[in-house]
Scaffold this active site. Sequence first.
Site, mmCIF file in Angstrom:
data_model
loop_
_atom_site.group_PDB
_atom_site.id
_atom_site.type_symbol
_atom_site.label_atom_id
_atom_site.label_comp_id
_atom_site.label_asym_id
_atom_site.label_seq_id
_atom_site.Cartn_x
_atom_site.Cartn_y
_atom_site.Cartn_z
ATOM 1 N N GLU A 23 0.853 -1.191 0.000
ATOM 2 C CA GLU A 23 0.000 0.000 0.000
ATOM 3 C C GLU A 23 0.888 1.239 0.000
ATOM 4 O O GLU A 23 1.771 1.374 0.833
ATOM 5 C CB GLU A 23 -0.922 0.001 1.216
ATOM 6 C CG GLU A 23 -1.848 -1.206 1.296
ATOM 7 C CD GLU A 23 -2.893 -1.279 0.192
ATOM 8 O OE1 GLU A 23 -3.094 -0.274 -0.526
ATOM 9 O OE2 GLU A 23 -3.519 -2.345 0.048
ATOM 10 N N CYS A 87 -7.518 -1.591 8.120
ATOM 11 C CA CYS A 87 -6.151 -1.518 7.611
ATOM 12 C C CYS A 87 -5.799 -0.095 7.178
ATOM 13 O O CYS A 87 -4.744 0.422 7.527
ATOM 14 C CB CYS A 87 -5.959 -2.491 6.453
ATOM 15 S SG CYS A 87 -6.113 -4.217 6.962
ATOM 16 N N HIS A 106 -0.718 -5.858 2.417
ATOM 17 C CA HIS A 106 -1.842 -6.780 2.451
ATOM 18 C C HIS A 106 -1.392 -8.122 1.876
ATOM 19 O O HIS A 106 -0.712 -8.151 0.848
ATOM 20 C CB HIS A 106 -3.014 -6.257 1.608
ATOM 21 C CG HIS A 106 -3.977 -5.434 2.379
ATOM 22 N ND1 HIS A 106 -4.256 -4.118 2.072
ATOM 23 C CD2 HIS A 106 -4.742 -5.741 3.455
ATOM 24 C CE1 HIS A 106 -5.147 -3.657 2.923
ATOM 25 N NE2 HIS A 106 -5.464 -4.614 3.776
#
Length: 147
Positions: A23, A87, A106
């Site tokens: 991310e 998250c 992730h």
Amino acid sequence: METASSSMVHVGVSGMATTVTLEQCGHNQGYMRLDNCSFCPESRCCLEGGPDCIHSVIDMDTVRKRVDSAGLGVSVSVSKDAGRYLCDYTYYTSLFLGEGRSAFVHVPPLGKPYSAEQLARALRAVILEMLELMENNKGKKHCLHDQ
């Protein structure tokens, strides 16, 4: 006296993930779903008045390319949307408090498609590449709140 800056790497399981997903940024607004404790911020954001998006100082595309070239047999991708749930909330908060010196990865559920051993090798490679990039970027501006 120079103080040491700390960095944090968070890992979360995503039932939708089919790759190890790096991310790039965390988002402040758009939180609508209740968490496991039936909590959702009334303001629908992590930090009232905070920047809409904070990018990690780590270039996740460079990490992806380096890990892919290692031939570990695990697909790695980069995302700019961690999902506006636990998250993303965790990542945004960590990026804000750590002045951009955080990462969130992730992973898919075990066995879908990767084994624990494959995921461990991939996470190790990802973290080592992140550390390498952080080491090479010492002394540069580490806070990207204004982006």
